[in-house]
Design a protein around this motif. Structure first.
Motif, mmCIF file in Angstrom:
data_model
loop_
_atom_site.group_PDB
_atom_site.id
_atom_site.type_symbol
_atom_site.label_atom_id
_atom_site.label_comp_id
_atom_site.label_asym_id
_atom_site.label_seq_id
_atom_site.Cartn_x
_atom_site.Cartn_y
_atom_site.Cartn_z
ATOM 1 N N CYS A 1 0.854 -1.181 0.000
ATOM 2 C CA CYS A 1 0.000 0.000 0.000
ATOM 3 C C CYS A 1 0.892 1.233 0.000
ATOM 4 O O CYS A 1 2.117 1.139 0.123
ATOM 5 C CB CYS A 1 -0.916 0.011 1.223
ATOM 6 N N SER A 2 0.276 2.398 -0.157
ATOM 7 C CA SER A 2 1.031 3.648 -0.100
ATOM 8 C C SER A 2 0.205 4.690 0.637
ATOM 9 O O SER A 2 -1.032 4.639 0.655
ATOM 10 C CB SER A 2 1.368 4.145 -1.512
ATOM 11 N N PHE A 3 0.916 5.630 1.248
ATOM 12 C CA PHE A 3 0.265 6.709 1.985
ATOM 13 C C PHE A 3 1.059 7.989 1.772
ATOM 14 O O PHE A 3 2.288 7.995 1.870
ATOM 15 C CB PHE A 3 0.205 6.383 3.485
ATOM 16 N N SER A 4 0.355 9.057 1.450
ATOM 17 C CA SER A 4 1.007 10.351 1.252
ATOM 18 C C SER A 4 0.099 11.445 1.789
ATOM 19 O O SER A 4 -1.131 11.298 1.826
ATOM 20 C CB SER A 4 1.310 10.591 -0.227
ATOM 21 N N ALA A 5 0.712 12.525 2.209
ATOM 22 C CA ALA A 5 -0.052 13.655 2.740
ATOM 23 C C ALA A 5 0.729 14.932 2.496
ATOM 24 O O ALA A 5 1.959 14.957 2.596
ATOM 25 C CB ALA A 5 -0.324 13.470 4.228
ATOM 26 N N GLY A 6 0.006 16.010 2.154
ATOM 27 C CA GLY A 6 0.691 17.268 1.932
ATOM 28 C C GLY A 6 -0.246 18.336 1.377
ATOM 29 O O GLY A 6 -1.434 18.096 1.129
ATOM 30 N N LEU A 7 0.315 19.524 1.211
ATOM 31 C CA LEU A 7 -0.442 20.647 0.672
ATOM 32 C C LEU A 7 -0.802 20.405 -0.785
ATOM 33 O O LEU A 7 -0.044 19.790 -1.540
ATOM 34 C CB LEU A 7 0.375 21.936 0.791
#
Length: 349
Positions: free
Chosen positions: A325-331
């Motif tokens: 799986c993958s997870f990303s977070a940001g503006l």
């Protein structure tokens, strides 16, 4: 000894049929051919007795293999094979001198040595099979134990990560209720307490390491967001765009909780304007794409609470799916903040 051990004793020992099959093959392949060539019917009896005695000797020697380490077995195998060869040759001579003395009129050193070498390879072959199967079963048992321990460790880690949510969430919610009480808004505070009770009742019924349908996950988030909507009237709007197919997908329980909490703490609480919290879920081939976003610029990327929440989600996904799986977070380019989760699309059977 534990059931299923490769060295379990008793009539159920798996080595018995292996050795019996070996001696049956020895009789059929070697002695039967000899019988057909000699045309001496009386040889059938001594040949059969030799194989029976060989079976008994092999079982006795096999019982002596014990629980020794693999290194010791490398030494034990030729030693046991040599012991079996000498004993089998002696039994061989005794049987033939009793039933067919013309076959072994006297003990000749050269013939005795040749017979011993013959039986040495016979015993070495069957003990090699037994020891090899012992080792393979021991390795399989070891790997099975490692797999069980690894699964238990993963479950314990998932529980620990999942339980981190409860104190964090309780602090935020009780703080919101306390704020309403200080304002004198007892009716709204009472409603929040009821919503909190509903949320806790629902979440406590979900096992910490359990996967649940996304639809159920969003029902739990709706209970939480109902509490926060009362805390921030007019400042929090919620939109959910979830396809019917993706709603059936399984996700780790409360995996979205830290993400919605971050929106409340770092976007809604720090803004005077209305903030839109949107939840989008779609199936993309064999993956579920889940996005939690808000329309307000992130105001707490470096805040401890933000990092703890995002780290918790990332770690739970890593432990649960092990790189699948993958997870990303940001503006986002429009000034909002979004967290995206891509995980295997699996539905409950």
């Amino acid at each position: 000894m534990e059931e299923g051990s490769p060295h379990r004793r008793g009539l159920g020992d798996w080595a018995i049929p292996v050795i019996a099959l070996f001696w049956v093959a020895e009789y059929l392949i070697v002695t039967t051919v000899d019988h057909l060539a000699s045309a001496t019917a009386i040889l059938f009896l001594p040949r059969a007795l030799i194989c029976v005695s060989g079976l008994v000797l092999s079982l006795a020697i096999t019982r002596m293999r014990g629980r020794s380490a693999a290194g010791w077995r490398i030494i034990a195998l030729p030693a046991f094979a040599l012991l079996g060869a000498f004993l089998q040759t002696s039994v061989d001579y005794g049987i033939f001198r009793l039933f067919a003395p013309e076959m072994r009129p006297r003990i000749d050193g050269t013939i005795y040595l040749a017979d011993t070498i013959h039986w040495f390879w016979i015993y070495a072959a069957q003990l090699g099979i037994v020891f090899s199967l012992d080792y393979s079963r021991a390795v399989a048992d070891h790997e099975r134990r490692i797999a069980v321990l690894d699964r238990l460790a993963h479950q314990a880690q998932l529980r620990a990560l999942r339980y981190q949510l409860n104190p964090h969430f309780m602090f935020n919610t009780l703080n919101s209720i306390a704020t309403l009480v200080r304002r004198g808004d007892a009716e709204t505070a009472e409603g929040m307490i009821e919503d909190l009770a509903d949320f806790l009742r629902a979440t406590l019924a979900v096992a910490p390491n359990e996967d649940i349908a996304l639809s159920r996950e969003l029902e739990l988030q709706a209970l939480y967001l109902a509490i926060e909507t009362k805390r921030f009237p007019g400042r929090l709007r919620v939109e959910m765009d979830v396809s019917p197919e993706s709603a059936r997908a399984l996700v780790p329980s409360l995996i979205t909780q830290p993400l919605t909490e971050n929106v409340i703490r770092h976007a809604v609480a720090g803004s005077r304007a209305s903030v839109l919290l949107s939840i989008l879920a779609r199936r993309v081939e064999d993956q579920l794409h889940l996005t939690i976003a808000n329309s307000s610029p992130d105001r707490g990327t470096d805040a401890k609470g933000m990092n703890v929440g995002l780290t918790n989600v990332a770690e739970r996904l890593r432990v649960r799916f092990d790189g699948e799986c993958s997870f990303s977070a940001g503006l986002q380019p429009d000034g909002g903040f979004a967290a995206e989760i891509h995980l295997p699309f699996v539905v409950a059977r």
